[in-house]
Design an enzyme around this catalytic site. Structure first.
Site, short mmCIF file in Angstrom:
data_model
loop_
_atom_site.label_atom_id
_atom_site.label_comp_id
_atom_site.label_asym_id
_atom_site.label_seq_id
_atom_site.Cartn_x
_atom_site.Cartn_y
_atom_site.Cartn_z
N HIS A 66 0.83 -1.23 0.12
CA HIS A 66 0.11 0.02 -0.01
C HIS A 66 1.10 1.34 -0.05
O HIS A 66 1.58 1.57 0.96
CB HIS A 66 -0.93 -0.08 1.35
N HIS A 119 0.93 5.58 -1.88
CA HIS A 119 -0.02 6.20 -2.78
C HIS A 119 1.29 7.34 -3.47
O HIS A 119 1.78 8.34 -3.11
CB HIS A 119 -0.56 7.50 -2.07
N HIS A 134 -11.95 3.65 -2.66
CA HIS A 134 -11.32 4.35 -1.49
C HIS A 134 -11.78 4.18 -0.35
O HIS A 134 -10.76 3.81 0.66
CB HIS A 134 -11.62 5.65 -1.88
N GLU A 178 -10.50 3.39 9.50
CA GLU A 178 -9.23 3.74 9.67
C GLU A 178 -9.25 4.67 10.77
O GLU A 178 -8.31 4.68 11.69
CB GLU A 178 -8.75 4.80 8.42
N SER A 211 -18.91 10.36 -3.54
CA SER A 211 -20.02 9.90 -2.76
C SER A 211 -21.40 10.56 -3.17
O SER A 211 -22.54 10.20 -3.01
CB SER A 211 -19.92 10.10 -1.36
N GLU A 246 -7.92 3.82 -8.53
CA GLU A 246 -8.81 4.19 -7.46
C GLU A 246 -10.10 4.69 -7.77
O GLU A 246 -10.28 5.63 -8.82
CB GLU A 246 -8.28 5.39 -6.39
O1 MCF Z 1 -3.99 5.68 3.39
C1 MCF Z 1 -4.08 7.16 3.80
C2 MCF Z 1 -5.08 7.64 4.69
N1 MCF Z 1 -6.39 7.09 4.24
C3 MCF Z 1 -6.82 7.49 2.93
N2 MCF Z 1 -6.24 8.00 1.96
C4 MCF Z 1 -5.22 8.20 1.48
C5 MCF Z 1 -4.07 7.84 2.53
N3 MCF Z 1 -2.99 8.76 1.54
C6 MCF Z 1 -3.41 9.00 0.57
N4 MCF Z 1 -4.66 9.03 0.39
C7 MCF Z 1 -5.52 9.66 -0.73
C8 MCF Z 1 -6.71 8.80 -1.10
O2 MCF Z 1 -6.51 7.87 -2.09
O3 MCF Z 1 -6.14 10.85 -0.36
C9 MCF Z 1 -7.29 10.84 -0.87
C10 MCF Z 1 -7.54 9.52 -1.51
O4 MCF Z 1 -7.49 9.96 -2.98
C11 MCF Z 1 -8.33 11.23 0.16
S1 MCF Z 1 -9.73 11.49 -0.11
C12 MCF Z 1 -10.97 11.79 0.72
FE FE Z 2 -3.71 4.86 1.77
#
Ligand code: MCF
Ligand code: FE
Length: 403
Positions: free
Chosen positions: A62, A64, A180, A210, A146, A142
């Site tokens: 995992h 990004h 997501h 989370e 919503s 991704e």
């Molecule tokens: O895993 C972490 C924390 N949780 C959620 N989203 C993300 C994380 N790091 C990056 N993200 C991205 C996610 O893919 O941030 C955006 C999304 O595109 C948040 S969106 C509300």
């Molecule tokens: Fe993430």
């Protein structure tokens, strides 16, 4: 064809001695060094020092990469403040992203022994860099959104990215799907996208439970998400419940990320569906999300998350943090389980030909050197010393090539 050997080989979740591997781009045979030498007397033999271990290349499931330009723009310390800062700075961070930034993020992973990683891609901005990387990539396109009014447009955009990733797939680039989260994906999108996943047998991942605020919102339409959803989306209620969301995945072997706020009942549902949990301990700590209850997880995996919520993409740093976080487990036992989380467990959860040293698997190796005065040679000690003593891999091979 070549032979590679070291004092220890990590195979099927345990350490074996006096053994060797014959490989080209895949593993041809694993046997005792004596047998291998007899059977293949004239091929090149790469022999690592007496304190070395050959691991299957580690798997970071995992990250990004599109957020790799972040150092301290995104606000750490509190999940909700972090989320607001993502909304505020996301475009700026993606605009700053260039190929070199992504490449150096990938290089950090490789130095720590990672040969396969899962990249969650929100925009497709990291697709080329991932495709051109020597590492193997599970490219999770991704889907997020919503609001009912936006669903069609978001679905079209998702399909375009998915199709583009499919058109460039090969054995180092696996197109896959990321939902997501339960709070951010409309049930229509969820259903349509999971139908594609089923039809095309694609890997699926999702952020799940989370933060405390996520649970409060999903269970009671209350808490800090209430203000956030009102402000950004003019919405008062969540699009789904926890049970409904989980139910949508019941016949898809899914990789759920975080689960820091999941209880035993929810983790049991994931276990029963043969799902896995990707643990991201440093991200969870930095966003103050709590600690995953690993005792209730059958298939534990590990991820660094992105530089959006972490300070490095080294899987060794992540292993170290996990080791120090779960204090109720004896260190040696935990260390061995953590090494499995980045190898054999990841192999089983993804069904890719990686994460183990066995005939037919890709010849992806990470070689680590332990201190030369190591006296405890038990499995737990080898795992523990790999985690605490190694700052980087000595050498990394992908498809039989040193990279
Ligand atoms: O895993 C972490 C924390 N949780 C959620 N989203 C993300 C994380 N790091 C990056 N993200 C991205 C996610 O893919 O941030 C955006 C999304 O595109 C948040 S969106 C509300
Ligand atoms: Fe993430």
């Amino acid at each position: 064809m070549k032979i590679i050997s070291a004092k220890y080989i990590f195979k099927d979740g345990e350490y074996i001695n006096n053994s060797a591997i014959v490989f080209d781009d895949s593993i041809i045979e694993v046997d005792t060094l004596d047998n291998i030498k007899m059977k293949y007397p004239n091929i090149e033999h790469i022999e690592y020092s007496k304190n070395s271990i050959i691991y299957p290349g580690f798997i970071n499931l995992h990250t990004h990469l599109e957020f790799s330009a972040n150092r301290a723009k995104l606000k750490l310390g509190n999940f909700i403040e972090w989320l607001y800062s993502v909304f505020e700075y996301r475009d700026e961070l993606v605009a700053k992203l260039d190929e070199q930034t992504i490449d150096s993020a990938i290089e950090q992973m490789k130095s720590s022994g990672v040969t396969t990683f899962g990249a969650i891609s929100s925009f497709g901005a990291d697709m080329r860099a991932c495709r051109e990387s020597k590492l193997r990539v599970i490219y999770f396109n991704e889907v997020i959104g919503s609001s009912a009014a936006m669903v069609d447009a978001l679905f079209q955009d998702f399909k375009l990215r998915l199709d583009e990733s499919k058109s460039i797939s090969d054995d180092r680039f696996y197109p896959a799907i990321a939902i997501h989260s339960p709070y951010s994906v409309h049930p229509f999108l969820l259903r349509e996208v999971l139908n594609i996943a089923k039809k095309e047998a694609m890997l699926v991942t999702a952020h799940f439970l989370e933060s405390k605020e996520e649970r409060e919102w999903l269970e009671g339409a209350s808490g800090a998400f209430k203000e956030l959803f009102k402000k950004f989306f003019n919405v008062d209620t969540p699009v789904t419940s926890i049970d409904e969301f989980l139910d949508a995945f019941k016949d898809i072997k899914t990789l759920f990320t975080h689960c820091t706020q999941a209880d035993k009942k929810e983790l049991d549902i994931i276990n029963q569906n043969r799902g896995s949990v990707i643990h991201c301990p440093r991200s969870n700590r930095l966003l103050n999300c709590g600690v995953l209850d690993i005792s209730n997880v059958n298939s534990l995996l590990l991820g660094t998350d992105g530089l959006s919520s972490n300070y490095s993409l080294s899987i060794l740093d992540e292993l170290k943090s996990a080791l120090f976080m779960h204090t109720k487990y004896p260190p040696k036992e935990l260390a061995l389980n953590l090494i499995k989380s980045v190898t054999i467990n990841a192999a089983n959860a993804t069904n890719l030909n990686v994460g183990n040293i066995k005939q037919g698997a890709f010849a992806d190796f990470a070689i680590f050197e332990l201190p030369d005065d190591l006296s405890d040679e038990s499995s737990g000690s080898l795992a523990l010393n790999t985690i605490i003593e190694c700052r980087s891999a000595k050498e990394v091979y992908i498809a039989g090539e040193k990279i």
